[in-house]
Design a protein around this motif. Structure first.
Motif, short mmCIF file in Angstrom:
data_model
loop_
_atom_site.label_atom_id
_atom_site.label_comp_id
_atom_site.label_asym_id
_atom_site.label_seq_id
_atom_site.Cartn_x
_atom_site.Cartn_y
_atom_site.Cartn_z
N LEU A 1 0.82 -1.20 0.00
CA LEU A 1 0.00 0.00 0.00
C LEU A 1 0.86 1.26 0.00
O LEU A 1 0.50 2.28 -0.60
CB LEU A 1 -0.93 -0.01 1.22
N GLN A 2 2.01 1.20 0.69
CA GLN A 2 2.92 2.35 0.68
C GLN A 2 3.55 2.53 -0.70
O GLN A 2 3.66 3.65 -1.21
CB GLN A 2 4.02 2.15 1.73
N LEU A 3 3.95 1.41 -1.29
CA LEU A 3 4.59 1.50 -2.61
C LEU A 3 3.59 1.89 -3.69
O LEU A 3 3.94 2.61 -4.64
CB LEU A 3 5.24 0.15 -2.97
N ARG A 4 2.35 1.43 -3.55
CA ARG A 4 1.35 1.75 -4.57
C ARG A 4 1.08 3.24 -4.64
O ARG A 4 0.78 3.78 -5.71
CB ARG A 4 0.05 0.98 -4.28
N ALA A 5 1.17 3.93 -3.50
CA ALA A 5 0.96 5.37 -3.51
C ALA A 5 2.07 6.11 -4.26
O ALA A 5 1.88 7.26 -4.66
CB ALA A 5 0.86 5.89 -2.08
N MET A 6 3.22 5.45 -4.45
CA MET A 6 4.32 6.07 -5.19
C MET A 6 4.21 5.84 -6.70
O MET A 6 4.90 6.49 -7.48
CB MET A 6 5.66 5.51 -4.71
N LEU A 7 3.35 4.92 -7.10
CA LEU A 7 3.26 4.57 -8.52
C LEU A 7 2.80 5.71 -9.42
O LEU A 7 3.28 5.81 -10.55
CB LEU A 7 2.35 3.36 -8.69
N PRO A 8 1.86 6.59 -8.99
CA PRO A 8 1.51 7.70 -9.89
C PRO A 8 2.71 8.55 -10.28
O PRO A 8 2.84 8.95 -11.45
CB PRO A 8 0.48 8.50 -9.06
N PHE A 9 3.59 8.82 -9.31
CA PHE A 9 4.79 9.59 -9.64
C PHE A 9 5.70 8.79 -10.57
O PHE A 9 6.29 9.36 -11.50
CB PHE A 9 5.54 9.96 -8.36
N ALA A 10 5.81 7.47 -10.32
CA ALA A 10 6.67 6.65 -11.17
C ALA A 10 6.15 6.63 -12.61
O ALA A 10 6.94 6.73 -13.56
CB ALA A 10 6.74 5.23 -10.60
N PHE A 11 4.85 6.53 -12.78
CA PHE A 11 4.29 6.53 -14.14
C PHE A 11 4.45 7.90 -14.80
O PHE A 11 4.71 7.99 -16.00
CB PHE A 11 2.82 6.13 -14.09
N ALA A 12 4.28 8.96 -14.01
CA ALA A 12 4.47 10.31 -14.57
C ALA A 12 5.91 10.51 -14.99
O ALA A 12 6.20 11.08 -16.06
CB ALA A 12 4.05 11.36 -13.54
N ALA A 13 6.86 10.06 -14.15
CA ALA A 13 8.27 10.18 -14.51
C ALA A 13 8.59 9.36 -15.75
O ALA A 13 9.36 9.80 -16.62
CB ALA A 13 9.13 9.74 -13.33
N ALA A 14 8.01 8.17 -15.85
CA ALA A 14 8.24 7.34 -17.03
C ALA A 14 7.71 8.01 -18.29
O ALA A 14 8.35 7.96 -19.35
CB ALA A 14 7.59 5.98 -16.84
N ALA A 15 6.57 8.67 -18.19
CA ALA A 15 6.02 9.37 -19.35
C ALA A 15 6.90 10.54 -19.77
O ALA A 15 7.11 10.78 -20.97
CB ALA A 15 4.61 9.86 -19.03
N VAL A 16 7.44 11.26 -18.79
CA VAL A 16 8.33 12.38 -19.11
C VAL A 16 9.61 11.87 -19.77
O VAL A 16 10.08 12.43 -20.78
CB VAL A 16 8.66 13.17 -17.83
N LEU A 17 10.20 10.82 -19.20
CA LEU A 17 11.43 10.26 -19.79
C LEU A 17 11.17 9.69 -21.18
O LEU A 17 12.02 9.80 -22.07
CB LEU A 17 11.99 9.18 -18.87
#
Length: 313
Positions: free
Chosen positions: A149-165
């Motif tokens: 649950l803690q890691l899942r809350a970080m996934l939106p940022f990870a997906f946004a960073a992946a889209a930017v990269l």
């Protein structure tokens, strides 16, 4: 160009410190929004479960009394009708239970009551089990679930960073590609755009699988497996740019195939248990099975005459 090289290219820009500050603020905002959204989804689901169980429980009492006392008074019958009508507003009302309630409200046939009682009790037990699991997940999560649950809350940022990269890679790759004017240059640019579209499609399919807390359903598992498989096909891009067009084509074919695999059968084509069409109903009325009794408790033997059939209708 790899994503590591893209990140190094971004870090070497003059606005690097400002980019780092914006990145940190974006991470905090997305993390907080993800936790709040997950909490609101769980509370909304619990509220829908509570409302459904309250409506089912309110109908269970009159239904039980009517079932135990055939030919009950008009007040009990009217109360049962009102409670069953209210059950139609249950958020988690299934198609089977809805069909059985509608059939009983349409003809008031007391022969439907045992089947309706079993269906209502079955749905109530299923919703209570679902509520218990959801409460345990929310209030007493295990060690692994708590970490997820803690890691899942970080996934939106990870997906946004992946889209930017991914966008930065697209710009760099198009800039380094051969100038337009030949078949090789056209193919290279097409392969670059195909890789970009393929990875972007993978991110869009993987995001709801990992982020959304969907209610279990008949096609949920199949939908998730198909989305994960399509997303994993993007790993083939590591073999080289020449595979981009083929990978994208396979992903699009599987995506289109998913519409047929996850489709549900129309409600009219799935009659509930105990449902009879007009022909079957007339056959049962004219030739009732052995042991059948009428509304007054008298045994019914032999075939009914057409006059009796019209009177019952």
């Amino acid at each position: 160009m790899s994503l590591t090289q893209v990140w190094s290219w971004l870090a070497q820009q003059p606005a690097g410190p400002y980019v780092a500050a914006v990145t940190a603020l974006t991470f905090i905002a997305l993390y907080t929004a993800a936790r709040s959204s997950a909490w609101r989804v769980e509370q909304a689901r619990l509220e829908r479960l509570r409302l459904s169980l309250e409506l089912y429980a309110a109908a269970a009492g009159p239904l039980q009394r009517t079932l135990e006392q055939r030919g009950a008074g008009a007040d009990t019958e009217a109360l049962l009708m009102d409670r069953l009508q209210a059950c139609k507003a249950a958020p988690y009302l299934t198609a089977d239970l809805q069909g059985q309630i509608g059939a009983y409200l349409a003809d008031g046939d007391e022969a439907r009551l045992p089947l309706l009682h079993r269906a209502l009790d079955r749905e109530a037990v299923r919703l209570m089990e679902e509520r218990a699991k959801l409460l345990a997940r929310s209030e007493q999560p295990g060690w692994g679930l708590s970490l997820w649950l803690q890691l899942r809350a970080m996934l939106p940022f990870a997906f946004a960073a992946a889209a930017v990269l991914l966008t930065a890679w697209l710009l760099q790759a198009l800039g380094a590609a051969p100038a337009a004017g030949g078949s090789e240059a056209a193919w290279t640019r097409a392969a670059i755009w195909a890789r970009f579209a393929s990875i972007l499609l993978s991110l869009l399919l993987l995001y709801p699988v990992l982020l959304e807390n969907r209610r279990p359903g008949g096609s949920t598992i199949l939908l998730r497996l198909l989305s994960i498989f399509i997303a994993l096909l993007a790993l083939i891009h590591l073999a080289g740019l020449e595979t981009s067009l083929y990978v994208l084509a396979v992903q699009l074919l599987l995506f289109v195939l998913g519409f047929s695999l996850t489709g549900t059968k129309p409600r009219k084509a799935r009659p509930f248990a105990g449902h009879y069409d007009d022909t079957t109903t007339q056959t049962l009325l004219l030739n009732p099975p052995a042991g059948t009794v009428d509304s007054e408790g008298r045994p019914v033997n032999g075939a009914l005459s057409p006059e009796d059939t019209d009177a019952r209708e």
